[in-house]
Design an enzyme around this catalytic site. Structure first.
Site, PDB file in Angstrom:
ATOM      1  N   GLU A 172     -20.579  47.219  52.420  1.00 23.95           N
ATOM      2  CA  GLU A 172     -21.634  47.354  51.399  1.00 23.95           C
ATOM      3  C   GLU A 172     -21.643  48.717  50.702  1.00 23.95           C
ATOM      4  O   GLU A 172     -22.706  49.299  50.495  1.00 23.95           O
ATOM      5  CB  GLU A 172     -23.008  47.070  52.017  1.00 23.95           C
ATOM      6  CG  GLU A 172     -23.195  45.627  52.424  1.00 23.95           C
ATOM      7  CD  GLU A 172     -24.625  45.306  52.869  1.00 23.95           C
ATOM      8  OE1 GLU A 172     -25.484  46.214  52.918  1.00 23.95           O
ATOM      9  OE2 GLU A 172     -24.897  44.131  53.179  1.00 23.95           O
ATOM     10  N   GLU A 291     -21.899  38.245  56.188  1.00 17.41           N
ATOM     11  CA  GLU A 291     -23.320  38.413  56.545  1.00 17.41           C
ATOM     12  C   GLU A 291     -24.100  37.332  55.826  1.00 17.41           C
ATOM     13  O   GLU A 291     -24.078  37.276  54.591  1.00 17.41           O
ATOM     14  CB  GLU A 291     -23.853  39.794  56.159  1.00 17.41           C
ATOM     15  CG  GLU A 291     -23.342  40.940  57.009  1.00 17.41           C
ATOM     16  CD  GLU A 291     -24.071  42.257  56.719  1.00 17.41           C
ATOM     17  OE1 GLU A 291     -25.297  42.207  56.392  1.00 17.41           O
ATOM     18  OE2 GLU A 291     -23.428  43.313  56.804  1.00 17.41           O
TER      19      GLU A 291
END
Length: 499
Positions: A172, A291
């Protein structure tokens, strides 16, 4: 009562079922590791301090691959802290989750835990505060047989090569909350250089480049494009992350969350294929949806802090899931299976305590959340080829996604055995569903289960761990090539048929 019809045909093949679809995620966050999978002194702890009750539930969940050690945590992590004698490991501040990391559990322990759980490790590399050399050092430690400084260090710790093949190139890094946040150009260049160097050691590694941390990020789409322009020939996957919640009380839209996941995957695939066309490459980039879950934005649910304290393994986002959440999780799995032609890895985040299907109490019990059941059953029954289903369904009106089909489904087919997974996303009432399975040759129902409750907010707790579970689905009937079921409002079902 409204009605819907589905058609299954073994000729409507999407792709083979990918076992890596049933991955999960262990991050050094909250109590996922400490008092989650690892708790020396617990009544069930083994010689390594691993909770055997959690290991048993992990196996029952049907987990195939586990991503580690983050997540946001990895962007400030020094892997060397988690190897060797435990009493010599440093304590560090974890900036990601405002905690103290003891490093009592690290790479060596994770590798042993994976072997006992029977899962494949998926290792994330710190590209937030570190770079190419640290990635190469980690690869040498984990995989090289012996005869070098770092491989011999692992040998001195009593370990054979870990043989990790699946690697995430950071986490991320488009997010401003991330330690080492980067622009697409900065990250793309670093990821490409890291991937190129790692392949000089092991050419057959499978590498995941960071995609956007969500489809709502300002740079979504352009981030994927720019990163893949740098990394396309060096990586195998681009990551997707998505969490869905019902904080605003819009249950109809929440139940239709898989519509957003479908669109997310299709958008990233289109972007990747566009870059491939630009580069005149015949290679196809797959998706690592590493995720995904239901996550409520109200972080006060079963949460201590963060406040001003730096604590070891404080409670963080220990969401207590209900029946509606379980139905959404089951539907998200339907979406992932439906895209098996391009989704090669998927990781439910996380495994224990932190927005997890498995809950524990320190020194106490471990139990299954309602979301445990659709995951475990889908993992157990899905086999062979994923089939595209033709659906004719009534619709549900939603504020976020417009009118969506009330019934959503996917099926798999394996040497005469059919597994059907379906949801009723409507909260208004039951839907009678007729499924044409005549082309599959199915003649008998082998198993039929349903996750449903008259109270869609019903949960499981340490004192009532089986309040919500998968029950026999008594309404399923098979005759003359037609399977007929009545799906109650807000329900998920799995049905196995045989010839």
């Amino acid at each position: 009562m409204t009605s819907a019809s589905l058609t299954l045909d073994p000729a409507f093949v999407v792709a083979p079922v990918n076992r890596r679809t049933f991955g999960t995620f262990v991050e050094h966050m909250g109590r996922c590791v400490y008092t989650g999978i690892y708790e020396p002194g617990h009544a069930t702890a083994d010689e390594d301090g691993f909770r055997k009750d959690v290991l048993e539930l992990t196996r029952e969940l049907g987990v195939s691959v586990v991503r580690y050690p983050g997540g946001n945590f990895v962007s400030g992590y020094r892997w060397e802290d988690g190897v060797g004698p435990r009493d010599q490991r440093p304590r560090r501040l974890d900036l990601a989750w405002h905690s103290v990391e003891t490093n009592e559990f690290g790479l060596d322990e994770f590798s042993r835990w994976c072997a006992k759980a029977g899962v494949e490790p998926m290792m994330a590399i710190n590209l937030g505060t570190r770079g190419v050399q640290e990635a190469l050092d980690l690869l040498e430690y984990t995989n090289h047989p012996d005869g070098t400084t770092l491989s011999d260090l692992r040998v001195s710790h009593g370990a054979s090569p870990y043989g990790i093949k699946l690697w995430c190139l950071g986490n991320e890094l488009d997010g401003p909350w991330q330690v080492g946040h980067k622009t697409p150009a900065e990250y793309g260049r670093l990821a490409a250089e890291t991937a190129r160097a790692m392949r000089m050691i092991e050419p057959d590694l499978q590498l995941v480049a960071c995609g956007s941390s969500s489809s709502k990020m300002p740079l979504f789409g352009t981030w994927e494009r720019d990163v893949l322009r740098e990394t396309y020939e060096f990586v195998d996957y681009i990551s997707c992350h998505a969490y869905y919640g019902n904080d605003d009380g819009d249950t109809a839209s929440f139940l239709a969350s898989a519509v957003d996941m479908d669109h997310f995957i299709d958008s990233v695939v289109a972007t990747a294929d566009h870059v491939g066309a630009e580069l005149k490459s015949s290679k196809k980039i797959s998706i690592s949806f590493d995720e995904w879950n239901v996550w409520y934005g109200d972080r006060s649910r079963r949460t201590d802090g963060p406040g001003d304290q730096w604590d070891v393994a404080p409670r963080r986002i220990e969401d207590e899931y209900n029946v509606t959440d379980a139905v959404v999780v089951g539907n998200l799995l339907i979406s992932l299976l439906r895209h098996s032609d391009r989704v090669g890895v998927a990781c439910l985040a996380q495994l224990a305590n932190v927005i997890a299907p498995i809950m524990t109490e320190p020194g106490g019990a471990a139990w299954r959340q309602p979301t445990f059941h659709p995951f475990a059953i889908t993992s157990r029954l899905a086999a062979g080829q994923v089939l595209r289903i033709e659906t004719d369904s009534p619709t549900v009106s939603t504020a976020r996604y417009g009118d969506v089909p009330a019934v959503d489904a996917v099926a798999t087919y394996d040497e005469g055995r059919v597994a059907l997974f379906a949801v009723n996303r409507s909260g208004d009432g039951p839907v009678e569903v007729t499924i044409d399975v005549s082309r599959t040759g199915a003649t008998a129902i082998d198993e039929a289960v349903i996750v449903h409750d008259d109270d869609p907010n019903a949960t499981n707790t340490a004192t009532a761990p089986d309040r919500v579970t998968a029950q026999p689905f008594e309404s399923a009937r098979l005759a003359d090539g037609k399977l007929t079921i009545t799906l109650p409002a807000i329900s998920w079902t799995a049905i196995s048929l045989t010839q």
